[in-house]
Design a protein around this motif. Structure first.
Motif, PDB file in Angstrom:
ATOM      1  N   GLY A   1      -3.589 -43.661  -9.225  1.00  0.00           N
ATOM      2  CA  GLY A   1      -3.360 -44.859  -8.421  1.00  0.00           C
ATOM      3  C   GLY A   1      -1.892 -45.166  -8.218  1.00  0.00           C
ATOM      4  O   GLY A   1      -1.522 -45.986  -7.398  1.00  0.00           O
ATOM      5  N   PHE A   2      -1.031 -44.533  -9.014  1.00  0.00           N
ATOM      6  CA  PHE A   2       0.418 -44.713  -8.881  1.00  0.00           C
ATOM      7  C   PHE A   2       1.093 -43.354  -8.728  1.00  0.00           C
ATOM      8  O   PHE A   2       1.790 -42.911  -9.634  1.00  0.00           O
TER       9      PHE A   2
ATOM     10  N   SER B   1       4.550 -45.579  -6.539  1.00  0.00           N
ATOM     11  CA  SER B   1       4.115 -46.777  -5.827  1.00  0.00           C
ATOM     12  C   SER B   1       2.635 -47.007  -6.034  1.00  0.00           C
ATOM     13  O   SER B   1       1.844 -46.073  -6.100  1.00  0.00           O
ATOM     14  N   GLY B   2       2.299 -48.274  -6.139  1.00  0.00           N
ATOM     15  CA  GLY B   2       0.913 -48.664  -6.399  1.00  0.00           C
ATOM     16  C   GLY B   2       0.069 -48.635  -5.144  1.00  0.00           C
ATOM     17  O   GLY B   2       0.590 -48.492  -4.043  1.00  0.00           O
ATOM     18  N   PRO B   3      -1.238 -48.783  -5.334  1.00  0.00           N
ATOM     19  CA  PRO B   3      -2.166 -48.711  -4.195  1.00  0.00           C
ATOM     20  C   PRO B   3      -1.893 -49.787  -3.138  1.00  0.00           C
ATOM     21  O   PRO B   3      -2.092 -49.566  -1.955  1.00  0.00           O
ATOM     22  N   ASP B   4      -1.394 -50.951  -3.590  1.00  0.00           N
ATOM     23  CA  ASP B   4      -1.143 -52.031  -2.637  1.00  0.00           C
ATOM     24  C   ASP B   4       0.209 -51.890  -1.949  1.00  0.00           C
ATOM     25  O   ASP B   4       0.543 -52.647  -1.049  1.00  0.00           O
TER      26      ASP B   4
ATOM     27  N   THR C   1      -4.782 -48.985 -14.672  1.00  0.00           N
ATOM     28  CA  THR C   1      -5.363 -48.118 -13.656  1.00  0.00           C
ATOM     29  C   THR C   1      -6.342 -47.114 -14.245  1.00  0.00           C
ATOM     30  O   THR C   1      -7.345 -46.801 -13.617  1.00  0.00           O
TER      31      THR C   1
ATOM     32  N   ASP D   1       3.890 -52.859  -5.753  1.00  0.00           N
ATOM     33  CA  ASP D   1       4.501 -52.429  -7.008  1.00  0.00           C
ATOM     34  C   ASP D   1       5.196 -51.097  -6.810  1.00  0.00           C
ATOM     35  O   ASP D   1       4.641 -50.171  -6.222  1.00  0.00           O
ATOM     36  N   ARG D   2       6.402 -51.025  -7.312  1.00  0.00           N
ATOM     37  CA  ARG D   2       7.133 -49.784  -7.181  1.00  0.00           C
ATOM     38  C   ARG D   2       8.039 -49.607  -8.393  1.00  0.00           C
ATOM     39  O   ARG D   2       8.703 -50.541  -8.818  1.00  0.00           O
TER      40      ARG D   2
ATOM     41  N   VAL E   1       0.710 -50.427 -16.527  1.00  0.00           N
ATOM     42  CA  VAL E   1       0.081 -50.029 -15.270  1.00  0.00           C
ATOM     43  C   VAL E   1      -0.935 -48.942 -15.550  1.00  0.00           C
ATOM     44  O   VAL E   1      -2.070 -48.977 -15.093  1.00  0.00           O
ATOM     45  N   GLU E   2      -0.490 -48.009 -16.373  1.00  0.00           N
ATOM     46  CA  GLU E   2      -1.340 -46.879 -16.731  1.00  0.00           C
ATOM     47  C   GLU E   2      -2.651 -47.337 -17.343  1.00  0.00           C
ATOM     48  O   GLU E   2      -3.726 -46.932 -16.932  1.00  0.00           O
TER      49      GLU E   2
END
Lengths: 165, 145
Positions: free
Chosen positions: A46-47, A67-70, A150, A73-74, A146-147
């Motif tokens: 997802g990232f 970068s995240g799915p949306d 996700t 977030d980076r 994040v990990e």
């Protein structure tokens, strides 16, 4: 299981991970040396990571972003290559990135040493990560949050797929 | 210096802070356990003073400059500095310099945080290495593009 040993030393802020793979030294090395392969495993699901610069020579720069799915977030990362001895040793340092995105005063936050060698009929990779400061560690772990999130989500996805099929 | 400072100073210098000589008669184990005992002595001595205990507490939640700490107690800056030295010796706080400021940070908390962060980092890397293996299996034998 890939990981055979983990040593963590909070006093020196160092972690040593030993992993063993059924592959050749050259193949294990390629996962670091080829940016297209590196980006397939560096970022969590997802990232995805994109490696923009990948100059694998001493003094060279490797930079990437995740970068995240949306798309909001980076995470940005820049490594300075300290030592390269293909296909067995790589040392990189994580450069400090200022708020404006440029490398800071050159203080290293993280040092990562990768040592690859043949052990029996398999290949061993020893990864030594050293943090100069807790802030550097905090930053590296920020991606871990994040990990966790996700990988949790992907587990839920997998479960859902199983239930609905 | 006030009389309070002197008293504080005397208490500091009267402490058994020096390590016993590591004599040739001791084997490695004995020396190690003596060093351990020594550390415990320093720890207990450091914590035996109310001001020093408070300095540790104050510097746990955030870094404090020596001058900041000085304002908290009715003792001189020199006395605060001596207290800080005892705490550094016991490994309870660490000292850092930022510009002209001497910053004091509670080490107990730092170690605890380092512990936690390393545990979380382990999770990150375990997952990352699983992906590493997947990509490795997939890429093996294929030509570099």
């Amino acid at each position: 299981m890939t990981v055979t040993k983990i040593d963590k030393n909070p006093e020196t802020r160092t972690m040593v991970i030993t992993a063993v793979f059924t592959a050749s030294v050259a193949d294990v090395w390629r996962l670091w040396a080829d940016p297209r392969l590196l980006e397939r495993w560096w970022g969590p699901p997802g990232f995805p990571a994109t490696f923009e610069h990948h100059d694998l020579t001493a003094g060279g720069t490797i930079s990437y972003f995740m970068s995240g799915p949306d798309g909001v977030d980076r995470f940005d990362g820049t490594w300075t290559v300290v030592e390269v001895d293909a296909p067995t040793r790589l040392v990189v340092e994580d450069a400090v990135i200022d708020d404006d995105g440029t490398p800071g005063d050159g203080n290293s936050m993280t040092r990562m040493e990768i040592d690859i060698e043949v052990v029996g009929d398999r290949t061993q990779m020893v990864l030594t990560t050293h943090f100069d400061s807790l802030d550097g560690m905090e930053r590296a772990v920020a991606m871990g949050v994040v990990e966790g999130m996700t990988s949790c989500m992907s587990q839920i996805d997998a479960l859902l797929a199983e239930v609905t099929s | 210096m006030t009389s309070c400072d002197n008293r504080s100073g005397d208490r500091l210098t009267g402490a058994p802070l020096t390590s016993p000589a590591k004599g040739v008669f001791y084997n490695h184990m004995v020396v190690e356990s003596l060093e351990h005992e020594d550390r415990i002595d320093r720890l207990f001595f450091a914590l035996s003073d109310r001001t020093r205990r408070d300095i540790v507490t104050q510097s746990l939640d955030r870094e404090r400059s020596v001058s900041d700490l000085g304002r908290l107690y009715p003792i001189s800056l020199t006395a605060v500095q001596k207290h800080v030295e005892v705490l550094v010796d016991a490994g309870l706080v660490s000292k850092h310099r930022r510009g002209r400021e001497q910053l004091v940070r509670g080490e107990v908390d730092q170690l605890h945080r380092a512990h936690e962060l390393l545990d979380r980092l382990e999770t990150v890397w375990r997952a990352r290495l699983e992906r590493f293996e997947d990509v490795l299996d997939d890429a093996m034998g294929k030509e570099c593009r």
